[in-house]
Design an enzyme around this catalytic site. Structure first.
Site, mmCIF file in Angstrom:
data_model
loop_
_atom_site.group_PDB
_atom_site.id
_atom_site.type_symbol
_atom_site.label_atom_id
_atom_site.label_comp_id
_atom_site.label_asym_id
_atom_site.label_seq_id
_atom_site.Cartn_x
_atom_site.Cartn_y
_atom_site.Cartn_z
ATOM 1 N N GLN A 179 -35.353 -32.657 13.927
ATOM 2 C CA GLN A 179 -35.432 -31.251 13.525
ATOM 3 C C GLN A 179 -36.840 -30.735 13.784
ATOM 4 O OE1 GLN A 179 -35.296 -27.827 12.781
ATOM 5 N NE2 GLN A 179 -33.355 -28.495 11.933
ATOM 6 N N GLY A 233 -28.072 -25.911 12.995
ATOM 7 C CA GLY A 233 -27.557 -25.299 11.785
ATOM 8 C C GLY A 233 -28.123 -25.875 10.502
ATOM 9 N N GLU A 234 -29.312 -26.458 10.569
ATOM 10 C CA GLU A 234 -29.887 -27.093 9.374
ATOM 11 C C GLU A 234 -30.142 -26.083 8.250
ATOM 12 O OE1 GLU A 234 -32.433 -30.860 8.114
ATOM 13 O OE2 GLU A 234 -31.828 -30.495 10.161
ATOM 14 N N ARG A 235 -30.572 -24.859 8.590
ATOM 15 C CA ARG A 235 -30.778 -23.835 7.554
ATOM 16 C C ARG A 235 -29.460 -23.508 6.863
ATOM 17 N NH1 ARG A 235 -31.903 -18.758 8.629
ATOM 18 N NH2 ARG A 235 -32.639 -18.343 6.558
ATOM 19 N N ARG A 236 -28.394 -23.350 7.647
ATOM 20 C CA ARG A 236 -27.079 -23.056 7.064
ATOM 21 C C ARG A 236 -26.648 -24.197 6.154
ATOM 22 N NH1 ARG A 236 -24.588 -22.201 12.651
ATOM 23 N NH2 ARG A 236 -26.689 -22.842 13.144
ATOM 24 N N ARG A 266 -33.914 -18.957 18.683
ATOM 25 C CA ARG A 266 -33.860 -18.112 17.490
ATOM 26 C C ARG A 266 -35.245 -17.550 17.158
ATOM 27 N NH1 ARG A 266 -29.173 -18.583 14.507
ATOM 28 N NH2 ARG A 266 -27.789 -20.200 15.251
ATOM 29 N N ARG A 278 -38.022 -27.749 12.986
ATOM 30 C CA ARG A 278 -38.518 -26.897 11.905
ATOM 31 C C ARG A 278 -39.048 -27.787 10.779
ATOM 32 N NH1 ARG A 278 -37.355 -21.838 10.343
ATOM 33 N NH2 ARG A 278 -35.585 -21.670 11.731
#
Length: 188
Positions: free
Chosen positions: A21, A61-64, A96, A23
């Site tokens: 990841q 999609g880690e934030r989701r 993004r 982020r």
């Protein structure tokens, strides 16, 4: 890369974060807002996962995932190796435009260190130039305090790039403090 398009429901306890990841920071406020949206509308865009043993690792999609309070989330299961997973995670986040310059640079360096792609190949896949990619990675040669200030948006990427000309790390930190405290422009 083999990307499937069939959506499945996956239990949250079967999902693990992506080891690649890019982020490093997740805004609590942003996660709270996303969680509220998920409560009201559900997850609009499924996660992209890959099977790792008996679990599913997040590719995109880690934030989701972090914001979701649902028992199961919609996901697309795909069959990617570590290199492809790291590449897709970086590309998804850079498209993004929500990574800091340091997060981007660290992600690019990790992928390049795996000897999976060259700088030129990675730049083409990201839709940027090799020199832009190289300049982003050069930010990692800055003093840790400067990197931290850039990651936490205390200075701009242009400020950080201007500090690359200063080879003495102590001098970089001294100038960083002036940039922040005296609100120096990049030109100054």
């Amino acid at each position: 890369m083999k990307m499937e398009s069939q959506i499945q429901l996956i239990n949250m306890e079967d999902i693990i974060p992506n080891r690649f990841q890019p982020r490093l920071r997740f805004s609590e406020e942003g996660l709270d807002e996303l969680a509220e949206s998920i409560k009201e509308h559900g997850i609009i865009q499924p996660l992209v996962l890959r099977r790792v043993g008996n679990k599913f690792e997040i590719i995109a999609g880690e934030r989701r995932f972090k914001a979701s309070e649902l028992a199961a989330v919609p996901a697309i299961i795909t069959d990617l190796d570590d290199n492809e997973s790291a590449e897709v995670a970086i590309i998804e986040n850079t498209h993004r435009r929500n990574l800091s310059a340091i997060e981007e640079a660290r992600s690019y360096k990790k992928l390049l260190d795996r000897k999976y792609v060259t700088q030129d190949q990675l730049a083409k896949r990201l839709g940027t130039s090799q020199s832009t990619l190289a300049n982003k990675i050069r930010l990692l040669s800055l003093a840790p305090e400067v990197q931290d200030a850039l990651m936490n948006e205390k200075i701009s990427e242009r400020h950080a790039r201007s500090l690359l000309k200063v080879t003495d790390k102590l001098k970089q930190v001294e100038l960083l403090n002036k940039i922040i405290n005296e609100r120096w422009t990049v030109k100054r």
